[in-house]
Design a protein around this motif. Structure first.
Motif, PDB file in Angstrom:
ATOM      1  N   LEU A  29       0.827  -1.209   0.000  1.00 56.64           N
ATOM      2  CA  LEU A  29       0.000   0.000   0.000  1.00 56.64           C
ATOM      3  C   LEU A  29       0.860   1.259   0.000  1.00 56.64           C
ATOM      4  CD1 LEU A  29      -2.991  -0.769   2.394  1.00 56.64           C
ATOM      5  CD2 LEU A  29      -3.063  -0.349  -0.065  1.00 56.64           C
ATOM      6  N   LEU A  30       1.927   1.274   0.798  1.00 53.57           N
ATOM      7  CA  LEU A  30       2.833   2.425   0.810  1.00 53.57           C
ATOM      8  C   LEU A  30       3.457   2.646  -0.567  1.00 53.57           C
ATOM      9  CD1 LEU A  30       4.762   2.076   4.187  1.00 53.57           C
ATOM     10  CD2 LEU A  30       3.286   3.961   3.491  1.00 53.57           C
ATOM     11  N   LEU A  31       3.885   1.573  -1.193  1.00 51.36           N
ATOM     12  CA  LEU A  31       4.485   1.691  -2.523  1.00 51.36           C
ATOM     13  C   LEU A  31       3.485   2.230  -3.537  1.00 51.36           C
ATOM     14  CD1 LEU A  31       6.536  -1.622  -2.499  1.00 51.36           C
ATOM     15  CD2 LEU A  31       7.465   0.716  -2.482  1.00 51.36           C
ATOM     16  N   LEU A  32       2.289   1.683  -3.530  1.00 49.93           N
ATOM     17  CA  LEU A  32       1.278   2.153  -4.469  1.00 49.93           C
ATOM     18  C   LEU A  32       0.881   3.597  -4.181  1.00 49.93           C
ATOM     19  CD1 LEU A  32      -0.929  -1.034  -4.814  1.00 49.93           C
ATOM     20  CD2 LEU A  32       0.462   0.036  -6.607  1.00 49.93           C
ATOM     21  N   CYS A  33       0.836   3.956  -2.914  1.00 50.38           N
ATOM     22  CA  CYS A  33       0.529   5.342  -2.549  1.00 50.38           C
ATOM     23  C   CYS A  33       1.556   6.286  -3.170  1.00 50.38           C
ATOM     24  CB  CYS A  33       0.488   5.481  -1.036  1.00 50.38           C
ATOM     25  SG  CYS A  33      -0.100   7.085  -0.486  1.00 50.38           S
ATOM     26  N   GLN A  34       2.830   5.941  -3.070  1.00 48.45           N
ATOM     27  CA  GLN A  34       3.879   6.757  -3.684  1.00 48.45           C
ATOM     28  C   GLN A  34       3.715   6.801  -5.201  1.00 48.45           C
ATOM     29  OE1 GLN A  34       6.276   8.704  -2.228  1.00 48.45           O
ATOM     30  NE2 GLN A  34       5.073   8.227  -0.416  1.00 48.45           N
ATOM     31  N   LEU A  35       3.356   5.665  -5.784  1.00 52.23           N
ATOM     32  CA  LEU A  35       3.244   5.589  -7.242  1.00 52.23           C
ATOM     33  C   LEU A  35       2.013   6.310  -7.786  1.00 52.23           C
ATOM     34  CD1 LEU A  35       4.502   1.951  -7.784  1.00 52.23           C
ATOM     35  CD2 LEU A  35       5.722   4.082  -8.305  1.00 52.23           C
ATOM     36  N   THR A  36       1.036   6.607  -6.926  1.00 50.86           N
ATOM     37  CA  THR A  36      -0.109   7.402  -7.413  1.00 50.86           C
ATOM     38  C   THR A  36       0.347   8.800  -7.801  1.00 50.86           C
ATOM     39  OG1 THR A  36      -0.751   8.183  -5.211  1.00 50.86           O
ATOM     40  CG2 THR A  36      -1.823   6.160  -6.018  1.00 50.86           C
ATOM     41  N   GLN A  37       1.493   9.216  -7.288  1.00 54.84           N
ATOM     42  CA  GLN A  37       2.026  10.541  -7.590  1.00 54.84           C
ATOM     43  C   GLN A  37       2.843  10.559  -8.877  1.00 54.84           C
ATOM     44  OE1 GLN A  37       0.853  12.972  -5.467  1.00 54.84           O
ATOM     45  NE2 GLN A  37      -0.214  11.134  -4.781  1.00 54.84           N
ATOM     46  N   GLY A  38       3.053   9.381  -9.478  1.00 57.03           N
ATOM     47  CA  GLY A  38       3.807   9.291 -10.723  1.00 57.03           C
ATOM     48  C   GLY A  38       4.899   8.240 -10.628  1.00 57.03           C
ATOM     49  N   GLU A  39       5.648   8.142 -11.701  1.00 54.65           N
ATOM     50  CA  GLU A  39       6.711   7.149 -11.817  1.00 54.65           C
ATOM     51  C   GLU A  39       7.837   7.441 -10.827  1.00 54.65           C
ATOM     52  OE1 GLU A  39       8.275   5.508 -15.813  1.00 54.65           O
ATOM     53  OE2 GLU A  39       9.633   7.150 -15.255  1.00 54.65           O
ATOM     54  N   HIS A  40       8.383   6.359 -10.240  1.00 52.88           N
ATOM     55  CA  HIS A  40       9.505   6.476  -9.302  1.00 52.88           C
ATOM     56  C   HIS A  40      10.491   5.343  -9.537  1.00 52.88           C
ATOM     57  CE1 HIS A  40       7.854   9.617  -6.706  1.00 52.88           C
ATOM     58  NE2 HIS A  40       6.697   8.979  -6.760  1.00 52.88           N
ATOM     59  N   CYS A  41      11.768   5.646  -9.299  1.00 48.46           N
ATOM     60  CA  CYS A  41      12.785   4.594  -9.348  1.00 48.46           C
ATOM     61  C   CYS A  41      12.851   3.907  -7.985  1.00 48.46           C
ATOM     62  CB  CYS A  41      14.147   5.165  -9.743  1.00 48.46           C
ATOM     63  SG  CYS A  41      14.904   6.223  -8.504  1.00 48.46           S
ATOM     64  N   VAL A  42      13.509   2.772  -7.945  1.00 45.74           N
ATOM     65  CA  VAL A  42      13.588   1.965  -6.731  1.00 45.74           C
ATOM     66  C   VAL A  42      14.203   2.758  -5.578  1.00 45.74           C
ATOM     67  CG1 VAL A  42      14.609  -0.110  -5.712  1.00 45.74           C
ATOM     68  CG2 VAL A  42      13.647  -0.204  -8.002  1.00 45.74           C
ATOM     69  N   GLY A  43      15.270   3.493  -5.856  1.00 47.41           N
ATOM     70  CA  GLY A  43      15.926   4.274  -4.807  1.00 47.41           C
ATOM     71  C   GLY A  43      15.007   5.312  -4.198  1.00 47.41           C
ATOM     72  N   ASP A  44      14.227   5.985  -5.043  1.00 50.14           N
ATOM     73  CA  ASP A  44      13.273   6.979  -4.543  1.00 50.14           C
ATOM     74  C   ASP A  44      12.185   6.326  -3.698  1.00 50.14           C
ATOM     75  OD1 ASP A  44      14.680   8.959  -5.857  1.00 50.14           O
ATOM     76  OD2 ASP A  44      13.277   9.105  -7.544  1.00 50.14           O
ATOM     77  N   GLU A  74      15.750   2.570 -17.635  1.00 50.85           N
ATOM     78  CA  GLU A  74      16.505   3.696 -18.171  1.00 50.85           C
ATOM     79  C   GLU A  74      17.957   3.495 -17.746  1.00 50.85           C
ATOM     80  OE1 GLU A  74      16.388   8.357 -17.254  1.00 50.85           O
ATOM     81  OE2 GLU A  74      14.464   7.517 -17.896  1.00 50.85           O
ATOM     82  N   GLY A  75      18.748   2.885 -18.632  1.00 50.61           N
ATOM     83  CA  GLY A  75      20.109   2.512 -18.262  1.00 50.61           C
ATOM     84  C   GLY A  75      20.051   1.426 -17.203  1.00 50.61           C
ATOM     85  N   LYS A  76      20.707   1.660 -16.064  1.00 47.98           N
ATOM     86  CA  LYS A  76      20.687   0.695 -14.963  1.00 47.98           C
ATOM     87  C   LYS A  76      19.507   0.928 -14.027  1.00 47.98           C
ATOM     88  CE  LYS A  76      25.619  -0.179 -14.875  1.00 47.98           C
ATOM     89  NZ  LYS A  76      26.826  -0.211 -14.050  1.00 47.98           N
ATOM     90  N   GLN A  77      18.817   2.015 -14.205  1.00 45.04           N
ATOM     91  CA  GLN A  77      17.721   2.385 -13.303  1.00 45.04           C
ATOM     92  C   GLN A  77      16.389   1.805 -13.788  1.00 45.04           C
ATOM     93  OE1 GLN A  77      17.798   6.351 -11.508  1.00 45.04           O
ATOM     94  NE2 GLN A  77      15.874   6.706 -12.560  1.00 45.04           N
ATOM     95  N   VAL A  78      15.635   1.234 -12.848  1.00 45.55           N
ATOM     96  CA  VAL A  78      14.312   0.703 -13.148  1.00 45.55           C
ATOM     97  C   VAL A  78      13.278   1.632 -12.516  1.00 45.55           C
ATOM     98  CG1 VAL A  78      12.735  -1.246 -12.886  1.00 45.55           C
ATOM     99  CG2 VAL A  78      15.175  -1.657 -13.230  1.00 45.55           C
ATOM    100  N   ASN A  79      12.365   2.103 -13.342  1.00 40.48           N
ATOM    101  CA  ASN A  79      11.301   2.990 -12.878  1.00 40.48           C
ATOM    102  C   ASN A  79       9.982   2.234 -12.837  1.00 40.48           C
ATOM    103  OD1 ASN A  79      12.724   5.674 -12.792  1.00 40.48           O
ATOM    104  ND2 ASN A  79      13.140   5.059 -14.889  1.00 40.48           N
ATOM    105  N   TYR A  80       9.209   2.490 -11.805  1.00 42.58           N
ATOM    106  CA  TYR A  80       7.920   1.831 -11.616  1.00 42.58           C
ATOM    107  C   TYR A  80       6.793   2.838 -11.726  1.00 42.58           C
ATOM    108  CZ  TYR A  80      10.232  -2.385 -10.003  1.00 42.58           C
ATOM    109  OH  TYR A  80      10.982  -3.526  -9.933  1.00 42.58           O
ATOM    110  N   SER A  81       5.673   2.373 -12.260  1.00 41.13           N
ATOM    111  CA  SER A  81       4.461   3.189 -12.311  1.00 41.13           C
ATOM    112  C   SER A  81       3.249   2.269 -12.179  1.00 41.13           C
ATOM    113  CB  SER A  81       4.387   3.985 -13.619  1.00 41.13           C
ATOM    114  OG  SER A  81       4.384   3.113 -14.731  1.00 41.13           O
ATOM    115  N   ILE A  82       2.130   2.841 -11.791  1.00 39.45           N
ATOM    116  CA  ILE A  82       0.905   2.047 -11.659  1.00 39.45           C
ATOM    117  C   ILE A  82       0.392   1.699 -13.046  1.00 39.45           C
ATOM    118  CG2 ILE A  82      -1.499   2.051 -10.879  1.00 39.45           C
ATOM    119  CD1 ILE A  82      -0.659   3.589  -8.448  1.00 39.45           C
ATOM    120  N   ALA A  83       0.129   0.425 -13.267  1.00 39.16           N
ATOM    121  CA  ALA A  83      -0.335  -0.057 -14.569  1.00 39.16           C
ATOM    122  C   ALA A  83      -1.817  -0.416 -14.564  1.00 39.16           C
ATOM    123  CB  ALA A  83       0.479  -1.280 -14.981  1.00 39.16           C
TER     124      ALA A  83
END
Length: 109
Positions: A29-44, A74-83
């Protein structure tokens, strides 16, 4: 009121239960809550949620395997977004009920 097709409702109930089962974890739920604000990388996501790396990876994998999030490399970075449109809708309702309501002070029992 029109008669409801019970078999269609049964299939929808199965789909809704599957979504709710995946949402039934505080870290997800915390992860999805963050992702409602847009795409984020794992570190963020790790910084924003405080979820430790092994758990973060495990929960993102669960979300990805259930079709709730998608990835973009994006290069070595993986970005996540709600699908999932359904997941986004449920998260918006949860946000209104649990995050925006200044009157809500006690946890539900």
């Amino acid at each position: 009121m029109a008669d409801l097709d019970i078999e269609t409702l049964r299939g929808s109930a199965v789909d809704a239960c599957a979504l709710l089962k995946v949402l039934g974890n505080p870290d997800r739920l915390l992860l999805l809550c963050q992702l409602t604000q847009g795409e984020h990388c794992v570190g963020d996501l790790a910084s924003a949620t405080g979820i430790e790396q092994p758990t973060l990876s495990q929960q993102l994998t669960v979300l990805r395997h259930n079709g709730l999030v998608s990835t973009r490399r994006e290069g070595k970075q993986v970005n996540y977004s709600i699908a999932s449109h359904q997941a986004m809708e449920v998260m918006q309702v949860l946000y209104r009920l649990y995050c925006q309501d200044p009157e809500r002070k006690e946890p539900m029992k």
